[in-house]
Design an enzyme around this catalytic site. Structure first.
Site, PDB file in Angstrom:
ATOM      1  N   GLU A  70     -11.711 -41.708  14.770  1.00  0.00           N
ATOM      2  CA  GLU A  70     -10.445 -41.441  15.840  1.00  0.00           C
ATOM      3  C   GLU A  70      -9.415 -40.322  14.742  1.00  0.00           C
ATOM      4  O   GLU A  70      -8.734 -40.554  14.362  1.00  0.00           O
ATOM      5  CB  GLU A  70     -10.145 -41.966  16.344  1.00  0.00           C
ATOM      6  CG  GLU A  70      -8.914 -42.341  17.657  1.00  0.00           C
ATOM      7  CD  GLU A  70      -8.642 -42.914  18.087  1.00  0.00           C
ATOM      8  OE1 GLU A  70      -8.799 -44.590  18.572  1.00  0.00           O
ATOM      9  OE2 GLU A  70      -8.079 -42.657  18.939  1.00  0.00           O
ATOM     10  N   CYS A 104      -3.677 -41.964  20.834  1.00  0.00           N
ATOM     11  CA  CYS A 104      -4.475 -40.772  20.689  1.00  0.00           C
ATOM     12  C   CYS A 104      -4.943 -40.466  20.976  1.00  0.00           C
ATOM     13  O   CYS A 104      -4.246 -38.575  20.686  1.00  0.00           O
ATOM     14  CB  CYS A 104      -5.320 -41.290  19.370  1.00  0.00           C
ATOM     15  SG  CYS A 104      -5.047 -42.475  18.143  1.00  0.00           S
ATOM     16  N   GLU A 206      -0.052 -32.873  16.746  1.00  0.00           N
ATOM     17  CA  GLU A 206       0.461 -34.038  17.219  1.00  0.00           C
ATOM     18  C   GLU A 206       1.929 -34.920  17.274  1.00  0.00           C
ATOM     19  O   GLU A 206       2.176 -35.106  16.085  1.00  0.00           O
ATOM     20  CB  GLU A 206      -0.658 -35.356  17.010  1.00  0.00           C
ATOM     21  CG  GLU A 206      -0.599 -36.755  17.621  1.00  0.00           C
ATOM     22  CD  GLU A 206      -2.040 -37.469  17.084  1.00  0.00           C
ATOM     23  OE1 GLU A 206      -1.648 -37.268  16.207  1.00  0.00           O
ATOM     24  OE2 GLU A 206      -2.943 -37.913  18.152  1.00  0.00           O
TER      25      GLU A 206
END
Length: 250
Positions: A70, A104, A206
């Protein structure tokens, strides 16, 4: 008692992840947040940024272990002018501020069709300001603390970078000092950022914090092209009442 053991790994930095943790033969699942260890099983399932996962995948290849990765995200939400505004606002709040944005798959690039952008932002900012910051165990709390000081400082550094790049912070983006038993916690007010460009740091990277970047678009083609203009690919959402738009975007 079972043979499974859950152990906490207190870092997500590759330099602090020892080789024995990656190569251990009884490793069932490896995460930079938690380790699930069971004798004889050979699965690695890390969560983190791409560079860290490169190391884990390489290690897994040497032992012919199954690997699931991930890799984090900068997921898009696309909101068309015919969408249910109330639902779109609720989804944007959840996609950006759930668990203080430490998710996430957070939908942190919010693409809103130009014709409804002004109204959408008014409602979004109003709803964001109403989110209650406080004790996460309290029923009426909607915003808790960021995981620790270092990460909170990182999130705040993205706010600073966004301002330096010319964005406008419509609300939030500051540390909130809480009284009593919550004193010393790193509580950050959820931020809504506008005047964003696709090439800005805060849009490209991110953040993993309570920071929503709102970007305007005109056409379906533009929305698709810009939504796909990312190094990440984890999640996405489209809001419209028109089925043909969904089929086209799919």
């Amino acid at each position: 008692m079972t043979r499974e053991v859950v152990a906490q790994a207190l870092t997500c930095c590759r330099q602090y992840t020892p080789d024995w943790l990656i190569f251990r033969k009884f490793l069932k699942a490896c995460s930079f947040l938690a380790l699930w260890m069971t004798m004889g099983l050979f699965l690695k399932s890390p969560c983190g940024i791409c560079a860290q996962n490169d190391c884990v995948m390489s290690a897994g290849a040497k032992g012919v272990k199954s690997v699931t990765l991930e890799l984090g995200g900068k997921s898009p939400i696309i909101i068309f002018e015919d969408s249910n505004m109330k639902n779109a606002i609720k989804a944007t709040l959840m996609a950006n501020f759930l668990s203080q944005g430490q998710v996430c798959s957070s939908g942190t690039r919010v693409f809103v069709q130009h014709s409804i952008a002004k109204k959408f932002l008014e409602l979004l900012v109003d709803a964001t300001k109403k989110l209650k910051i406080g004790d996460p165990f309290a029923e009426d709390t909607t915003v808790g603390a960021t995981i620790h000081e270092a990460h909170a400082e990182k999130v705040l550094s993205y706010i600073t970078a966004a301002k330096d790049e010319g964005t406008t912070i419509l609300c939030g983006g500051e540390r909130v000092l809480m009284p009593g038993k919550l004193a010393g916690g790193w509580y950050l007010s959820p931020a809504v950022v506008v005047n964003c460009m696709d090439n800005m740091k805060v849009v490209r990277e991110e953040v993993f914090g309570s920071l929503a970047c709102v970007l305007e678009f005109e056409t379906e083609e533009e929305a698709i092209k810009r939504a796909n203009n990312t190094d990440f690919g984890l999640a996405g959402a489209v809001f419209t009442k028109f089925p043909l738009i969904l089929l086209y975007m799919y």
